[in-house]
Design a protein around this motif. Structure first.
Motif, PDB file in Angstrom:
ATOM      1  N   TRP A  78       0.880  -1.412   0.234  1.00 48.83           N
ATOM      2  CA  TRP A  78      -0.142   0.138   0.372  1.00 48.83           C
ATOM      3  C   TRP A  78       0.569   0.851   0.024  1.00 48.83           C
ATOM      4  N   ALA A  79       2.364   1.146  -0.500  1.00 47.13           N
ATOM      5  CA  ALA A  79       2.992   2.185  -0.552  1.00 47.13           C
ATOM      6  C   ALA A  79       2.220   3.785  -0.849  1.00 47.13           C
ATOM      7  N   ALA A  80       1.504   3.142  -2.270  1.00 47.47           N
ATOM      8  CA  ALA A  80       1.494   4.963  -3.107  1.00 47.47           C
ATOM      9  C   ALA A  80       0.226   5.171  -1.859  1.00 47.47           C
ATOM     10  N   LYS A  81      -0.404   4.279  -1.421  1.00 50.33           N
ATOM     11  CA  LYS A  81      -2.073   4.600  -0.812  1.00 50.33           C
ATOM     12  C   LYS A  81      -1.607   5.715   1.003  1.00 50.33           C
ATOM     13  N   GLY A  82      -0.475   5.278   1.373  1.00 51.69           N
ATOM     14  CA  GLY A  82       0.488   5.465   2.192  1.00 51.69           C
ATOM     15  C   GLY A  82       1.230   6.363   2.514  1.00 51.69           C
ATOM     16  N   PHE A  83       2.362   6.199   0.583  1.00 50.85           N
ATOM     17  CA  PHE A  83       2.471   7.725   0.236  1.00 50.85           C
ATOM     18  C   PHE A  83       1.544   9.385   0.715  1.00 50.85           C
ATOM     19  N   SER A  84       0.317   9.241  -0.039  1.00 45.36           N
ATOM     20  CA  SER A  84      -0.285   9.683  -0.346  1.00 45.36           C
ATOM     21  C   SER A  84      -0.784  10.362   0.822  1.00 45.36           C
ATOM     22  N   LYS A  85      -1.332   9.565   1.976  1.00 45.39           N
ATOM     23  CA  LYS A  85      -2.242   9.860   3.366  1.00 45.39           C
ATOM     24  C   LYS A  85      -0.820  10.843   4.028  1.00 45.39           C
ATOM     25  N   CYS A  86       0.186  10.550   3.483  1.00 45.58           N
ATOM     26  CA  CYS A  86       1.819  11.024   4.105  1.00 45.58           C
ATOM     27  C   CYS A  86       1.612  12.848   3.860  1.00 45.58           C
ATOM     28  N   LEU A  87       1.695  12.778   2.948  1.00 46.53           N
ATOM     29  CA  LEU A  87       1.432  14.274   2.438  1.00 46.53           C
ATOM     30  C   LEU A  87       0.363  14.609   2.548  1.00 46.53           C
ATOM     31  N   HIS A  88      -0.635  14.142   2.720  1.00 42.96           N
ATOM     32  CA  HIS A  88      -1.879  15.190   3.413  1.00 42.96           C
ATOM     33  C   HIS A  88      -2.114  15.252   4.677  1.00 42.96           C
ATOM     34  N   HIS A  89      -1.274  14.655   5.039  1.00 38.84           N
ATOM     35  CA  HIS A  89      -0.889  14.887   6.608  1.00 38.84           C
ATOM     36  C   HIS A  89      -0.272  15.614   7.044  1.00 38.84           C
ATOM     37  N   LEU A  90       0.673  16.042   6.183  1.00 37.48           N
ATOM     38  CA  LEU A  90       1.466  16.987   6.146  1.00 37.48           C
ATOM     39  C   LEU A  90       1.265  18.662   6.510  1.00 37.48           C
ATOM     40  N   GLN A  91       0.364  18.552   4.500  1.00 43.60           N
ATOM     41  CA  GLN A  91      -0.279  20.109   3.883  1.00 43.60           C
ATOM     42  C   GLN A  91      -0.932  20.109   4.910  1.00 43.60           C
ATOM     43  N   ASN A  92      -2.110  19.053   5.853  1.00 44.35           N
ATOM     44  CA  ASN A  92      -3.429  19.406   7.029  1.00 44.35           C
ATOM     45  C   ASN A  92      -3.028  20.090   7.852  1.00 44.35           C
ATOM     46  N   LEU A  93      -1.786  20.571   8.448  1.00 45.90           N
ATOM     47  CA  LEU A  93      -1.052  20.403  10.014  1.00 45.90           C
ATOM     48  C   LEU A  93      -1.854  22.718   9.565  1.00 45.90           C
ATOM     49  N   GLU A  94      -1.888  23.158  10.890  1.00 46.86           N
ATOM     50  CA  GLU A  94      -2.283  23.940  10.924  1.00 46.86           C
ATOM     51  C   GLU A  94      -1.476  24.575  10.734  1.00 46.86           C
ATOM     52  N   VAL A  95      -0.082  24.718  11.160  1.00 46.08           N
ATOM     53  CA  VAL A  95       0.829  25.399  10.198  1.00 46.08           C
ATOM     54  C   VAL A  95       1.553  25.014   8.951  1.00 46.08           C
ATOM     55  N   LYS A  96       1.237  24.778   7.591  1.00 47.68           N
ATOM     56  CA  LYS A  96       1.692  23.785   6.603  1.00 47.68           C
ATOM     57  C   LYS A  96       3.154  23.837   6.356  1.00 47.68           C
ATOM     58  N   PRO A  97       3.795  22.958   6.376  1.00 49.71           N
ATOM     59  CA  PRO A  97       5.439  23.239   6.473  1.00 49.71           C
ATOM     60  C   PRO A  97       5.811  23.765   4.402  1.00 49.71           C
ATOM     61  N   ASP A  98       6.727  24.760   4.767  1.00 50.83           N
ATOM     62  CA  ASP A  98       7.042  25.673   3.339  1.00 50.83           C
ATOM     63  C   ASP A  98       7.650  25.232   2.153  1.00 50.83           C
ATOM     64  N   LEU A  99       8.485  23.567   2.887  1.00 51.63           N
ATOM     65  CA  LEU A  99       9.241  23.199   2.094  1.00 51.63           C
ATOM     66  C   LEU A  99       9.459  21.523   2.499  1.00 51.63           C
ATOM     67  N   ILE A 100       8.882  20.877   1.476  1.00 48.87           N
ATOM     68  CA  ILE A 100       9.070  19.055   1.518  1.00 48.87           C
ATOM     69  C   ILE A 100      10.768  18.407   1.877  1.00 48.87           C
ATOM     70  N   LEU A 101      11.690  18.210   2.574  1.00 51.46           N
ATOM     71  CA  LEU A 101      12.840  17.676   2.332  1.00 51.46           C
ATOM     72  C   LEU A 101      12.819  16.221   1.877  1.00 51.46           C
TER      73      LEU A 101
END
Ligand SMILES: [Fe+2]
Length: 303
Positions: free
Chosen positions: A49-72
């Protein structure tokens, strides 16, 4: 900063592990200059479920109250392997890009990981690295840039072993000269974050595999930089080097040495998409960099 304040600004409940450091005891309220989501060892592959898990991770970080400026992204974006066909390796990259295009709008910078380099016995290591660079949209495997008052250095840990097969972790001579110059050219008041795929210094490398042989600890040169002593000596001449982050081990640890925090930040894929790896859950780190040179590094799970 106080942990409860940190968690409040993260917009999340306590969990994972955090490290924070303040460089100026007299500073009033340091202002966050940059928020980075540090993702590593995503290991996208068509199975599980790699693609699903990766999507979930991207959603999680972009839904934080303070959104990250950059993905490293410190590498191992795909599962890869010298044993798979070129077609299969290409399909993994396709899937990686498909998820990113559909699910991510945050700017990303990347390092090359060993799994990103497709290098079966019939192909050349440098061709494999060039392919990984093209897929990760980079023209150089090591580089640096300034962002919001911080200097960010991305290193290339992965080098072909002298015997021609496999890899080990180091900076080659050209890269260490470049790093020396880059540190010299960075003003001493500018704080520095360093990123590499393989840790420069890590505690968890002792536990990744069966490392006690005949009552001696043995850490392979492919698990931690073989030139750590040289890099650490160089960092020691520049007390604006604050934080060095990595992946590769899929375990979570923090080593503070000579006032530099070395954070090995787990893995988005955990145990290659099969749950936890030892005690480390799948996750990513939120790194907040402040205008006084202080920072925090918090590992968060996204499930
Ligand atoms: Fe990995």
């Amino acid at each position: 900063m106080l942990r409860r304040n940190l968690l409040k600004t993260l917009g999340m409940a306590a969990g994972g592990y955090s490290i924070s450091a303040s460089s100026n005891a007299f500073s009033l309220t340091p202002k966050r200059a940059l928020r980075i989501a540090h993702l590593t060892d995503i290991h996208v592959q068509p199975h599980l479920w790699a693609a699903k898990g990766f999507s979930k991770c991207l959603h999680h970080l972009q839904n934080l109250e303070v959104k990250p400026d950059l993905i490293l992204n410190t590498g191992d974006s795909v599962m890869g392997s010298s044993g798979i066909s070129r077609d299969k390796a290409a399909r993994e990259w396709e899937l990686y890009h498909k998820v990113l295009t559909a699910e991510n709008s945050t700017p990303m910078v990347s390092c090359v990981g060993n799994h990103d380099i497709w290098c079966p016995p019939t192909a050349s290591f440098s061709d494999g690295k060039k392919w990984a660079m093209d897929e990760s949209k980079m023209t150089r495997t090591y580089r640096s840039f300034d962002k919001n008052g911080w200097h960010i250095i991305l290193l290339d840990s992965i080098h072909c072993r002298p015997e021609g097969t496999g890899y080990y972790a180091r900076l080659d001579e050209v890269q260490i000269d470049w790093l020396r110059e880059d540190l010299n050219n960075t003003p001493s008041h500018t704080p520095i974050l360093v990123a590499s795929h393989i840790p420069i210094l890590s505690a968890s490398v002792f536990f990744d595999g069966d490392n006690l042989k005949d009552n001696q600890w043995v850490v392979p040169g492919s698990w931690m930089h073989t030139d750590s002593a040289q890099i650490i000596k160089l960092f020691h001449r520049h007390n604006n080097v604050k934080l060095a982050v990595s992946g590769h081990i899929h375990l979570l640890d923090r080593v503070i040495y000579n006032d530099v925090a070395y954070c090995c930040n787990g893995a988005v894929s955990g145990n290659y998409w099969m749950g936890k790896y030892k005690q480390t859950s799948p996750g990513y780190a939120i790194i907040d960099l402040y205008d006084d040179g202080s920072f925090s590094n918090e590992y968060v799970t996204y499930h």
